[in-house]
Design a protein around this motif. Structure first.
Motif, PDB file in Angstrom:
ATOM      1  N   ASP A 117       7.234   5.951  10.865  1.00 45.94           N
ATOM      2  CA  ASP A 117       5.672   6.284  12.165  1.00 45.94           C
ATOM      3  C   ASP A 117       4.956   7.410  10.735  1.00 45.94           C
ATOM      4  OD1 ASP A 117       5.612   5.889  14.606  1.00 45.94           O
ATOM      5  OD2 ASP A 117       6.819   7.390  15.344  1.00 45.94           O
ATOM      6  N   ALA A 118       5.844   8.078   9.957  1.00 50.26           N
ATOM      7  CA  ALA A 118       5.279   8.049   8.848  1.00 50.26           C
ATOM      8  C   ALA A 118       4.013   7.534   7.648  1.00 50.26           C
ATOM      9  CB  ALA A 118       6.536   9.164   8.045  1.00 50.26           C
ATOM     10  N   PHE A 119       3.931   6.706   8.064  1.00 51.93           N
ATOM     11  CA  PHE A 119       3.621   5.386   7.022  1.00 51.93           C
ATOM     12  C   PHE A 119       2.697   4.745   7.981  1.00 51.93           C
ATOM     13  CE2 PHE A 119       7.666   6.411   5.085  1.00 51.93           C
ATOM     14  CZ  PHE A 119       7.502   6.262   4.063  1.00 51.93           C
ATOM     15  N   THR A 120       2.900   4.421   9.011  1.00 55.09           N
ATOM     16  CA  THR A 120       1.100   4.670   9.936  1.00 55.09           C
ATOM     17  C   THR A 120       0.086   4.435  10.040  1.00 55.09           C
ATOM     18  OG1 THR A 120       1.776   5.592  11.417  1.00 55.09           O
ATOM     19  CG2 THR A 120       2.903   4.077  12.256  1.00 55.09           C
ATOM     20  N   ASP A 121       0.115   5.689   8.770  1.00 61.58           N
ATOM     21  CA  ASP A 121      -1.623   5.432   8.391  1.00 61.58           C
ATOM     22  C   ASP A 121      -1.746   4.890   6.891  1.00 61.58           C
ATOM     23  OD1 ASP A 121      -0.040   6.990   6.742  1.00 61.58           O
ATOM     24  OD2 ASP A 121      -1.152   8.567   6.706  1.00 61.58           O
ATOM     25  N   LEU A 122      -1.185   3.883   6.306  1.00 63.57           N
ATOM     26  CA  LEU A 122      -1.667   3.080   5.358  1.00 63.57           C
ATOM     27  C   LEU A 122      -1.232   2.040   5.388  1.00 63.57           C
ATOM     28  CD1 LEU A 122       1.179   4.894   3.125  1.00 63.57           C
ATOM     29  CD2 LEU A 122      -0.979   5.258   3.389  1.00 63.57           C
ATOM     30  N   THR A 145       0.872  -1.466  -0.115  1.00 65.23           N
ATOM     31  CA  THR A 145       0.144  -0.403  -0.160  1.00 65.23           C
ATOM     32  C   THR A 145       0.364   1.741  -0.095  1.00 65.23           C
ATOM     33  OG1 THR A 145      -0.194  -0.169   2.496  1.00 65.23           O
ATOM     34  CG2 THR A 145      -1.342  -0.961   1.442  1.00 65.23           C
ATOM     35  N   ILE A 146       2.377   1.076  -0.259  1.00 64.12           N
ATOM     36  CA  ILE A 146       2.571   2.242  -0.105  1.00 64.12           C
ATOM     37  C   ILE A 146       3.450   2.519  -1.233  1.00 64.12           C
ATOM     38  CG2 ILE A 146       5.077   2.726   1.127  1.00 64.12           C
ATOM     39  CD1 ILE A 146       3.250   2.149   2.541  1.00 64.12           C
ATOM     40  N   PRO A 147       3.005   3.539  -2.209  1.00 62.46           N
ATOM     41  CA  PRO A 147       3.693   4.423  -3.117  1.00 62.46           C
ATOM     42  C   PRO A 147       4.630   4.638  -3.427  1.00 62.46           C
ATOM     43  CG  PRO A 147       2.478   5.825  -2.354  1.00 62.46           C
ATOM     44  CD  PRO A 147       2.434   4.732  -1.237  1.00 62.46           C
ATOM     45  N   VAL A 148       5.885   4.555  -4.737  1.00 58.56           N
ATOM     46  CA  VAL A 148       6.386   4.801  -5.243  1.00 58.56           C
ATOM     47  C   VAL A 148       7.488   6.215  -5.278  1.00 58.56           C
ATOM     48  CG1 VAL A 148       7.167   1.975  -6.631  1.00 58.56           C
ATOM     49  CG2 VAL A 148       6.475   4.282  -7.673  1.00 58.56           C
ATOM     50  N   SER A 149       8.733   5.941  -5.057  1.00 54.61           N
ATOM     51  CA  SER A 149       8.763   7.887  -4.520  1.00 54.61           C
ATOM     52  C   SER A 149      10.161   7.943  -5.344  1.00 54.61           C
ATOM     53  CB  SER A 149       8.248   8.441  -3.461  1.00 54.61           C
ATOM     54  OG  SER A 149       8.951   7.784  -2.560  1.00 54.61           O
TER      55      SER A 149
END
Length: 160
Positions: free
Chosen positions: A90-95, A24-28
């Motif tokens: 922490d920056a990704f815990t909404d995903l 669920t983590i988009p590439v960047s």
């Protein structure tokens, strides 16, 4: 090396579906060489990142391989590297839940040396019209054969 790469590929293909198929983590855009020598702090205390020569479009967790490796080399123990991972995740815990993120982080880091090897391939390719990427063994020898080094890191545990 070829047999080792084939074994690693087989292992990834035979595992149950994981992050490489369902993330669920988009590439960047990833920095590719994130360490304290490539960060400056301005007069207002804001961090400024520079030297994007190794940057790629990739899974954002791939950039954590170098900070974790440098932390381990500096003597940071497993609890300390776990705190470093937590701070990043922490920056990704909404995903996704933290446990899933941590498993994905470890999977991404296991394959991150492919990005580093590719970056070195680009760097060691002679400048020619048409931009064809090809191996330059003389240049590779001058830099300590970095492509072989990073390919040799494939499959390494992020905690060792």
């Amino acid at each position: 090396m070829r047999a080792r790469l084939e074994t690693l590929a087989d292992r990834w293909e035979t595992q149950p579906p994981g992050w490489w198929r369902t993330s669920t983590i988009p590439v960047s855009i990833q920095h590719g060489d994130l360490h304290d020598g490539n960060v400056a702090v301005d007069a207002d205390g804001r961090a400024r990142f520079f030297d994007f020569g190794d940057s790629t479009v990739a899974h954002p967790f791939s950039t954590m391989d170098l900070p974790l490796m440098l932390a381990r080399r500096a003597g940071v123990d497993q609890a300390g590297t776990a705190r470093l991972e937590d701070a990043y995740l922490d920056a990704f815990t909404d995903l996704a839940p933290r446990a899933e993120l941590r498993a994905e982080l470890h999977g991404v880091i296991e394959l991150a040396p492919l990005l580093r090897a590719h970056n070195w391939l680009r760097a060691l390719t002679p400048d020619e019209p048409g931009g064809t990427v090809r191996w330059d063994p003389v240049a590779a020898d001058g830099w300590g054969r970095p492509i072989e080094h990073w390919l040799g890191q494939l499959g390494s545990s992020p905690r060792t």
